[in-house]
Design an enzyme around this catalytic site. Sequence first.
Site, PDB file in Angstrom:
ATOM      1  N   GLY A  75    -111.192  86.437 -93.508  1.00 25.48           N
ATOM      2  CA  GLY A  75    -110.191  86.267 -92.385  1.00 25.48           C
ATOM      3  C   GLY A  75    -109.002  87.263 -92.595  1.00 25.48           C
ATOM      4  CG  HIS A  76    -104.480  88.422 -91.869  1.00 26.48           C
ATOM      5  ND1 HIS A  76    -104.273  88.978 -90.671  1.00 26.48           N
ATOM      6  CD2 HIS A  76    -103.105  88.445 -92.617  1.00 26.48           C
ATOM      7  CE1 HIS A  76    -103.301  89.784 -90.681  1.00 26.48           C
ATOM      8  NE2 HIS A  76    -102.458  89.405 -91.933  1.00 26.48           N
ATOM      9  CB  VAL A  77    -105.895  87.898 -97.195  1.00 24.35           C
ATOM     10  CG1 VAL A  77    -105.206  88.592 -98.158  1.00 24.35           C
ATOM     11  CG2 VAL A  77    -104.692  86.980 -96.368  1.00 24.35           C
TER      12      VAL A  77
END
Length: 294
Positions: free
Chosen positions: A273-275
């Site tokens: 995801g984002h990280v």
Amino acid sequence: MSNHSPIIPPLHDSGIHYYQTYDESLALWPVDSETFYVSTRFGQTHVIASGPKDAPPLVLLHGALFSSTMWYPNIADWGAQYRTYAIDIIGDKNKSIPTDLHGTRAGYADWLLDVLDNLGIEKTHMIGLSLGGLHTMNFLLRAPERVESAIILSPAETFQPFYQDFYTYAFGLVQPNGVENFIKWMMGDRNGFYPIFAKQYHAAVMWNDEARSVKPQADGFPYVFTDDELQSVQVPVLLLLGEHEVMYDPQSALLRASALVPGIEAEIVKNAGHVVSMEQPEYVNQRVLRFLAK
């Protein structure tokens, strides 16, 4: 370069607690490092340096509220070939000490120029995640002669505006269970933070410090760069986005970046995801090294 620790202004209990959690997270760093401050016109900037001192420089810029300690899953691979400088972004919650921060895009670029000058770095590779990715794009547009190449990971806005959900969860961070809800929204059921790092992230949210809570303004961040700005990029760029990104549509960001940024390499990272650098470190570490070796 000032290698001593500056005199830290008095910290309230939440600040003292944050510094303690930062040091606990830094203990996860798997290779030798040195920490020090460099002076800038905007305050003292905290740096974690690793890797051979005669290796090419690689500057790392972290995500909001994460601090430079977030690079612990990546630093062993990158620091084997590069002299890494993980820089605590001034004005965010970390060990840097802002004194005169205006928070404009031009000001942030000037801050990074000061950091590079005081580190004795003429030209560097850069990696930035989220807020750090936004800083990286801002800097390479304003000082391309100082950037060898750039890797942008899940940038905050930059190519696409945040969904409204981002603001809903971000503004709810200080509410009961707000941190847990934000992490669950951001990372789903895939990968939680290492407990020590999660403790630091929670402490950052709860650290009430006006100097480290830059107010949004028209010429500051977050920011979506214009077509003209993106078309003017002059340095090689690698963009990695997680397939489960929730802050904006990753496919739309990839398509816009690919259409506008000259020569960009852009891809979606599976099962992240984002990280991305913490969720899929083995893949990201090697993908970054392949790009840097070109």
